[in-house]
Design a protein around this motif. Structure first.
Motif, mmCIF file in Angstrom:
data_model
loop_
_atom_site.group_PDB
_atom_site.id
_atom_site.type_symbol
_atom_site.label_atom_id
_atom_site.label_comp_id
_atom_site.label_asym_id
_atom_site.label_seq_id
_atom_site.Cartn_x
_atom_site.Cartn_y
_atom_site.Cartn_z
ATOM 1 N N ASP A 1 10.825 -6.335 -10.730
ATOM 2 C CA ASP A 1 10.369 -7.236 -9.953
ATOM 3 C C ASP A 1 11.090 -7.113 -8.527
ATOM 4 O OD1 ASP A 1 8.466 -8.313 -11.481
ATOM 5 O OD2 ASP A 1 9.604 -9.967 -12.118
ATOM 6 N N GLU A 2 12.726 -7.022 -8.791
ATOM 7 C CA GLU A 2 13.389 -6.854 -7.579
ATOM 8 C C GLU A 2 13.210 -5.543 -6.946
ATOM 9 O OE1 GLU A 2 18.429 -7.058 -6.545
ATOM 10 O OE2 GLU A 2 17.633 -7.303 -8.549
ATOM 11 N N TYR A 3 12.868 -4.546 -7.482
ATOM 12 C CA TYR A 3 12.572 -3.329 -6.827
ATOM 13 C C TYR A 3 11.063 -3.400 -6.041
ATOM 14 C CZ TYR A 3 11.817 1.544 -6.115
ATOM 15 O OH TYR A 3 11.572 2.984 -5.496
ATOM 16 N N GLY A 4 10.246 -4.042 -6.890
ATOM 17 C CA GLY A 4 8.901 -4.337 -6.156
ATOM 18 C C GLY A 4 8.869 -5.383 -4.635
ATOM 19 N N GLU A 5 10.131 -6.019 -4.710
ATOM 20 C CA GLU A 5 10.056 -6.867 -3.420
ATOM 21 C C GLU A 5 10.233 -6.285 -2.093
ATOM 22 O OE1 GLU A 5 13.630 -9.375 -3.845
ATOM 23 O OE2 GLU A 5 12.862 -10.373 -5.797
ATOM 24 N N SER A 6 10.708 -4.923 -2.197
ATOM 25 C CA SER A 6 10.645 -3.905 -0.922
ATOM 26 C C SER A 6 9.713 -3.096 -0.953
ATOM 27 C CB SER A 6 12.173 -3.420 -0.872
ATOM 28 O OG SER A 6 12.458 -2.460 -1.784
ATOM 29 N N HIS A 7 8.569 -3.389 -1.592
ATOM 30 C CA HIS A 7 7.461 -2.322 -1.704
ATOM 31 C C HIS A 7 6.145 -3.159 -2.077
ATOM 32 C CE1 HIS A 7 11.038 -0.329 -3.473
ATOM 33 N NE2 HIS A 7 10.562 0.818 -2.732
ATOM 34 N N GLN A 8 5.890 -3.818 -0.924
ATOM 35 C CA GLN A 8 4.757 -4.920 -0.873
ATOM 36 C C GLN A 8 3.390 -4.314 -0.297
ATOM 37 O OE1 GLN A 8 4.486 -7.884 -2.409
ATOM 38 N NE2 GLN A 8 6.462 -6.987 -3.538
ATOM 39 N N THR A 9 3.686 -3.272 0.823
ATOM 40 C CA THR A 9 2.345 -2.867 1.493
ATOM 41 C C THR A 9 1.823 -1.955 0.777
ATOM 42 O OG1 THR A 9 3.508 -1.412 2.789
ATOM 43 C CG2 THR A 9 3.270 -3.743 3.662
ATOM 44 N N LYS A 10 0.557 -1.576 0.831
ATOM 45 C CA LYS A 10 -0.410 -0.696 0.230
ATOM 46 C C LYS A 10 0.186 0.812 0.764
ATOM 47 C CE LYS A 10 -4.489 -3.200 -0.749
ATOM 48 N NZ LYS A 10 -6.142 -2.962 -0.549
ATOM 49 N N PHE A 11 0.461 0.778 1.864
ATOM 50 C CA PHE A 11 0.903 2.111 2.530
ATOM 51 C C PHE A 11 2.258 2.624 1.821
ATOM 52 C CE2 PHE A 11 3.387 4.223 5.971
ATOM 53 C CZ PHE A 11 2.389 5.554 5.878
ATOM 54 N N ASN A 12 3.172 1.549 1.947
ATOM 55 C CA ASN A 12 4.537 1.796 1.301
ATOM 56 C C ASN A 12 4.362 2.009 -0.316
ATOM 57 O OD1 ASN A 12 7.319 2.458 1.175
ATOM 58 N ND2 ASN A 12 7.994 0.201 0.977
ATOM 59 N N LYS A 13 3.437 1.417 -0.776
ATOM 60 C CA LYS A 13 3.159 1.824 -2.439
ATOM 61 C C LYS A 13 2.727 3.116 -2.582
ATOM 62 C CE LYS A 13 2.512 -3.005 -4.006
ATOM 63 N NZ LYS A 13 1.489 -3.933 -4.615
ATOM 64 N N LEU A 14 1.849 3.332 -2.004
ATOM 65 C CA LEU A 14 1.085 4.873 -2.119
ATOM 66 C C LEU A 14 2.068 5.905 -1.540
ATOM 67 C CD1 LEU A 14 -1.536 6.610 -2.515
ATOM 68 C CD2 LEU A 14 -1.850 6.252 0.200
ATOM 69 N N ILE A 15 2.876 5.874 -0.581
ATOM 70 C CA ILE A 15 4.054 6.630 -0.505
ATOM 71 C C ILE A 15 5.008 6.874 -1.659
ATOM 72 C CG2 ILE A 15 6.064 7.023 0.865
ATOM 73 C CD1 ILE A 15 4.415 6.380 3.294
ATOM 74 N N HIS A 16 5.293 5.728 -2.198
ATOM 75 C CA HIS A 16 6.197 5.749 -3.422
ATOM 76 C C HIS A 16 5.767 6.259 -4.459
ATOM 77 C CE1 HIS A 16 8.970 3.569 -0.697
ATOM 78 N NE2 HIS A 16 10.058 3.686 -1.668
ATOM 79 N N TYR A 17 4.501 6.071 -5.025
ATOM 80 C CA TYR A 17 3.920 6.541 -5.801
ATOM 81 C C TYR A 17 3.687 8.170 -5.954
ATOM 82 C CZ TYR A 17 1.881 1.622 -6.711
ATOM 83 O OH TYR A 17 1.706 0.394 -6.836
ATOM 84 N N ILE A 18 3.771 8.648 -4.734
ATOM 85 C CA ILE A 18 3.551 10.159 -4.615
ATOM 86 C C ILE A 18 5.274 10.592 -4.541
ATOM 87 C CG2 ILE A 18 3.069 11.938 -3.137
ATOM 88 C CD1 ILE A 18 0.540 10.177 -2.400
ATOM 89 N N CYS A 19 5.723 10.006 -3.684
ATOM 90 C CA CYS A 19 7.197 10.616 -3.330
ATOM 91 C C CYS A 19 8.195 10.355 -4.506
ATOM 92 C CB CYS A 19 7.615 10.037 -2.080
ATOM 93 S SG CYS A 19 6.492 10.667 -0.723
ATOM 94 N N VAL A 20 8.150 9.173 -5.211
ATOM 95 C CA VAL A 20 9.348 8.945 -6.209
ATOM 96 C C VAL A 20 9.296 10.143 -7.230
ATOM 97 C CG1 VAL A 20 10.074 7.427 -7.972
ATOM 98 C CG2 VAL A 20 9.695 6.575 -5.657
#
Length: 159
Positions: free
Chosen positions: A9-28
């Motif tokens: 949950d705490e990690y997710g707080e700084s990953h709220q926008t669809k754009f940022n989530k998409l980037i993280h789903y690929i880049c992490v």
């Protein structure tokens, strides 16, 4: 609240926008792949001598990082640790395939690492929030679990 839920949950707080989530789903996952690849370039000969010949190519610092990471994930959630085990096996296999193709693993890993981090920072700039690991370095380990948690929720797998 369980520690795993609190961290995700705490990690997710700084990953709220669809754009940022998409980037993280690929880049992490790409960053994990590249870090293991870079560490795979540091062989551990003593470990290779202790393993069967078929496992000797995996006797490197990348494998050590994976084992230590799996212990971290095991403390958080057994299902997440199992999922990370299978992802880690794919990472090791993928890095092995790069070497088998005759490509310089260190160079491929550096390129992936740099490009993925550039996109990560673009995503955070877009969101207007700093990366979680700047607050607590353990969030470098939480990121992959956060993505796997998303996959587990989508597939209805409790963790």
């Amino acid at each position: 609240m369980r520690k795993v839920d609190q961290l995700l949950d705490e990690y997710g707080e700084s990953h709220q926008t669809k754009f940022n989530k998409l980037i993280h789903y690929i880049c992490v996952p790409a960053i994990v792949f590249s870090v293991v690849g870079l560490l795979a370039c540091i062989p551990l000969g003593f470990l290779a001598r202790m393993l069967p010949a078929s496992l000797a190519p995996y006797a490197h610092l990348g494998s050590v990082l994976i084992v230590l990471s799996l212990l971290f994930y095991l403390r958080l959630s057994v299902p997440l640790a199992i999922g990370m085990f299978f992802y880690s096996a794919l990472v090791l296999w993928g890095n092995y395939q790069i070497v088998a193709a005759g490509l310089p693993l260190w160079l491929v890993s550096v390129a992936i690492f740099v490009v993925a981090w550039i996109f990560q920072f673009i995503g955070h700039n877009h969101e207007g929030k700093k990366p979680s690991f700047l607050k607590d370095v353990q969030f470098l380990m939480v990121g992959p679990a956060w993505i796997l948690g998303f996959v587990f929720r989508k597939w209805g797998i409790p963790y």
